[in-house]
Design a protein around this motif. Structure first.
Motif, mmCIF file in Angstrom:
data_model
loop_
_atom_site.group_PDB
_atom_site.id
_atom_site.type_symbol
_atom_site.label_atom_id
_atom_site.label_comp_id
_atom_site.label_asym_id
_atom_site.label_seq_id
_atom_site.Cartn_x
_atom_site.Cartn_y
_atom_site.Cartn_z
ATOM 1 N N GLY A 75 0.816 -1.202 0.000
ATOM 2 C CA GLY A 75 0.000 0.000 0.000
ATOM 3 C C GLY A 75 0.852 1.255 0.000
ATOM 4 N N GLY A 76 1.970 1.218 0.725
ATOM 5 C CA GLY A 76 2.861 2.363 0.745
ATOM 6 C C GLY A 76 3.480 2.627 -0.610
ATOM 7 N N GLY A 77 3.811 1.564 -1.353
ATOM 8 C CA GLY A 77 4.362 1.740 -2.688
ATOM 9 C C GLY A 77 3.368 2.374 -3.647
ATOM 10 N N THR A 78 2.104 1.966 -3.551
ATOM 11 C CA THR A 78 1.074 2.547 -4.408
ATOM 12 C C THR A 78 0.864 4.016 -4.088
ATOM 13 O OG1 THR A 78 -0.031 0.400 -4.558
ATOM 14 C CG2 THR A 78 -1.314 2.336 -5.178
ATOM 15 N N LEU A 79 0.830 4.358 -2.792
ATOM 16 C CA LEU A 79 0.675 5.760 -2.414
ATOM 17 C C LEU A 79 1.878 6.591 -2.861
ATOM 18 C CD1 LEU A 79 -0.846 5.411 1.170
ATOM 19 C CD2 LEU A 79 -2.012 6.155 -0.922
ATOM 20 N N LEU A 80 3.069 6.014 -2.792
ATOM 21 C CA LEU A 80 4.253 6.725 -3.283
ATOM 22 C C LEU A 80 4.122 7.005 -4.777
ATOM 23 C CD1 LEU A 80 7.113 7.846 -3.099
ATOM 24 C CD2 LEU A 80 7.963 5.507 -3.406
ATOM 25 N N LEU A 81 3.670 6.005 -5.546
ATOM 26 C CA LEU A 81 3.490 6.224 -6.982
ATOM 27 C C LEU A 81 2.459 7.319 -7.242
ATOM 28 C CD1 LEU A 81 3.545 2.535 -8.266
ATOM 29 C CD2 LEU A 81 5.268 4.303 -8.709
ATOM 30 N N ALA A 82 1.398 7.366 -6.432
ATOM 31 C CA ALA A 82 0.402 8.430 -6.594
ATOM 32 C C ALA A 82 1.016 9.794 -6.316
ATOM 33 C CB ALA A 82 -0.779 8.170 -5.656
ATOM 34 N N PHE A 83 1.857 9.884 -5.277
ATOM 35 C CA PHE A 83 2.502 11.158 -4.951
ATOM 36 C C PHE A 83 3.506 11.546 -6.031
ATOM 37 C CE2 PHE A 83 5.536 13.851 -2.594
ATOM 38 C CZ PHE A 83 4.651 14.804 -2.091
ATOM 39 N N VAL A 84 4.234 10.570 -6.543
ATOM 40 C CA VAL A 84 5.164 10.831 -7.647
ATOM 41 C C VAL A 84 4.405 11.369 -8.858
ATOM 42 C CG1 VAL A 84 6.614 9.690 -9.379
ATOM 43 C CG2 VAL A 84 6.967 9.218 -6.951
ATOM 44 N N ALA A 85 3.277 10.731 -9.195
ATOM 45 C CA ALA A 85 2.487 11.188 -10.334
ATOM 46 C C ALA A 85 2.012 12.623 -10.135
ATOM 47 C CB ALA A 85 1.291 10.255 -10.548
ATOM 48 N N GLY B 237 8.963 18.364 -19.378
ATOM 49 C CA GLY B 237 7.793 17.641 -19.854
ATOM 50 C C GLY B 237 8.087 16.169 -20.099
ATOM 51 N N ALA B 238 9.243 15.898 -20.705
ATOM 52 C CA ALA B 238 9.604 14.501 -20.978
ATOM 53 C C ALA B 238 9.792 13.725 -19.679
ATOM 54 C CB ALA B 238 10.881 14.450 -21.819
ATOM 55 N N ALA B 239 10.510 14.322 -18.712
ATOM 56 C CA ALA B 239 10.736 13.630 -17.439
ATOM 57 C C ALA B 239 9.447 13.490 -16.640
ATOM 58 C CB ALA B 239 11.786 14.381 -16.625
ATOM 59 N N ALA B 240 8.520 14.445 -16.788
ATOM 60 C CA ALA B 240 7.249 14.379 -16.068
ATOM 61 C C ALA B 240 6.378 13.233 -16.547
ATOM 62 C CB ALA B 240 6.485 15.698 -16.207
ATOM 63 N N SER B 241 6.723 12.619 -17.677
ATOM 64 C CA SER B 241 5.971 11.446 -18.128
ATOM 65 C C SER B 241 6.132 10.270 -17.169
ATOM 66 C CB SER B 241 6.408 11.035 -19.539
ATOM 67 O OG SER B 241 7.750 10.556 -19.548
ATOM 68 N N VAL B 242 7.001 10.412 -16.169
ATOM 69 C CA VAL B 242 7.088 9.393 -15.114
ATOM 70 C C VAL B 242 5.740 9.226 -14.425
ATOM 71 C CG1 VAL B 242 7.797 10.964 -13.252
ATOM 72 C CG2 VAL B 242 8.519 8.584 -13.191
ATOM 73 N N ALA C 99 13.640 14.137 -3.430
ATOM 74 C CA ALA C 99 13.139 13.379 -2.284
ATOM 75 C C ALA C 99 12.307 12.187 -2.743
ATOM 76 C CB ALA C 99 12.318 14.298 -1.380
ATOM 77 N N CYS C 100 11.487 12.395 -3.779
ATOM 78 C CA CYS C 100 10.688 11.290 -4.326
ATOM 79 C C CYS C 100 11.585 10.228 -4.961
ATOM 80 C CB CYS C 100 9.693 11.821 -5.354
ATOM 81 S SG CYS C 100 8.316 12.767 -4.648
#
Length: 409
Positions: free
Chosen positions: A7-17, A107-112, A173-174
């Motif tokens: 669950g923590g990994g999924t929340l991290l991906l949401a914060f990264v997005a 913009g390209a890097a934000a595609s993460v 940090a992310c």
């Protein structure tokens, strides 16, 4: 065997997005200040959003397929470090050429942000793919909705250059968190990166469901851009004559769409993406019908926008779950094809907003958006048989017929 995300990994991906995609929009409220600081016309600095969008589309096409080849922790961490570097370059820009080049890279890097959704879908626990994709989609939506508000506030408090440096520090940090928390297993792709890129166009021919997802998604993104751009233009003109801040406050109505996404994920896992997409688009159509009554009553307009955004966001999350489910092992490639075409088709809504507003007025423009949503509902609801693999005939099932274990899938 792919290890499920915590669950923590999924929340991290949401914060990264959220934090990654926000960088495409956060500078927009300060563009006038940037133009004055660099001593160049606003028309030149006005190309920053275009550069960010062009870079993001390039990232969708060329970097998103890397999710099928590189371990999540390495891929996400490396792309966030690149994002931080590009933000640092933009903060030090002494002229428009460097700033525009930096925003192509940003913009390209934000595609993460899109890679995060693909990773969440691939590594979701069994029966929870819809929830994983929806959580990341909620983060991405929040990043888009709040980016201008947060970016403008930080630019006012600190200045636009320090604001970009704060964003760079957050990206670093992310990156550290991603290196510690995301899966280290490398995807089991048997093809090289070049072969993966060459195989992207045939994916559209091979997967009928992908074509249907692209057509439906593109139509509701046309409606989404048409409504928001035309509404901003209409509110800026007499008799409303609202300023940018007042118009921007309407974007907060979209927070309902952000709040509805976790529920969307659970419904997708339980009832399937098709049912959720149809229901979501009907909700968006109802919101558009409310908006068509006119922007004269702010509370009614806000309610219509809330319903409209909730429907569009929910449909997008369910549609991405449908795309990933076609072949989770190639989720990066499938998402790449889907998102490039989704944004390309949807850009028509932005281009048509002003001409349609001048020709048909707000009511007519809203009805065009309503027609696009109803057409998307019909396209999304059309049942399509699963296509056979390339070069194979559809299998004819016979009772008690022997099927070899190595039959393709």
């Amino acid at each position: 065997m792919t290890r499920p995300l915590t669950g923590g990994g999924t929340l991290l991906l949401a914060f990264v997005a959220a934090t990654a995609i926000a960088n495409n929009y956060a500078l927009q409220p300060a563009l006038t200040t940037v133009a004055a600081d660099l001593g160049v016309p606003l028309a030149v600095i006005g190309l920053v959003p275009t550069a960010a969008l062009a870079g993001c589309m390039t990232g969708f096409a060329l970097l998103l397929p890397l999710a099928d080849h590189v371990a999540p922790r390495r891929l996400v961490a490396a792309q966030l470090v690149a994002l931080a570097s590009a933000l640092g370059l933009a903060s030090a820009a002494s002229g428009p050429a460097v700033l525009l080049a930096a925003y192509l890279l940003i913009g390209a890097a934000a595609s993460v942000a899109a890679q995060a959704g693909s990773i969440a879908g691939r590594h979701a626990p069994a029966g929870r793919r819809g929830r994983g994709v929806a959580v990341v989609a909620a983060g991405l939506s929040a990043g888009i909705l709040l980016s201008r508000l947060v970016g403008g506030t930080l630019a006012d408090l600190l200045g636009w250059r320090p604001m970009l440096r704060v964003s760079a520090a957050l990206a670093l940090a992310c990156a550290l968190a991603a290196a510690l928390l995301l899966p280290r297993e490398r995807p089991g792709s048997r093809t090289g990166y070049g072969a993966t890129l060459a195989a992207l166009p045939p994916l559209l021919r091979r997967h009928r469901e992908l074509r249907r997802a692209v057509a439906a998604g593109g139509l509701w993104y046309v409606a989404f851009n048409l409504v928001w751009v035309a509404l901003a233009l209409a509110l800026a003109q007499p008799p409303h004559s609202l300023g940018p801040t007042s118009i921007g406050l309407y974007s907060l109505a979209g927070l309902l769409g952000f709040a509805a996404l976790p529920l969307t994920g659970r419904l997708t896992d339980r009832h399937g993406p098709g049912t959720v997409i149809t229901g979501s688009l009907l909700a968006a159509a109802a919101g558009t019908a409310v908006l068509a009554t006119g922007p004269d009553r702010p509370l009614v307009t806000a309610a219509g926008l809330a319903l409209f955004d909730a429907g569009c966001f929910a449909a997008q999350a369910a549609n991405q779950s449908r795309v990933i489910a076609l072949d989770p092992a190639r989720s990066g490639s499938l998402s790449s094809v889907y998102l490039v075409l989704y944004f390309t088709i949807g850009a028509l809504g932005t281009a048509l907003a002003a001409p349609l507003l001048n020709l048909l007025g707000w009511h007519g423009t809203a009805l065009v958006a309503l027609a696009a949503l109803l057409t998307a509902t019909a396209v999304a609801g059309t049942r399509a048989p699963h296509p056979p693999a390339d070069g194979q005939r559809p299998e004819i099932r016979r009772p008690f017929a022997h099927r070899p274990d190595n039959t393709g899938s």
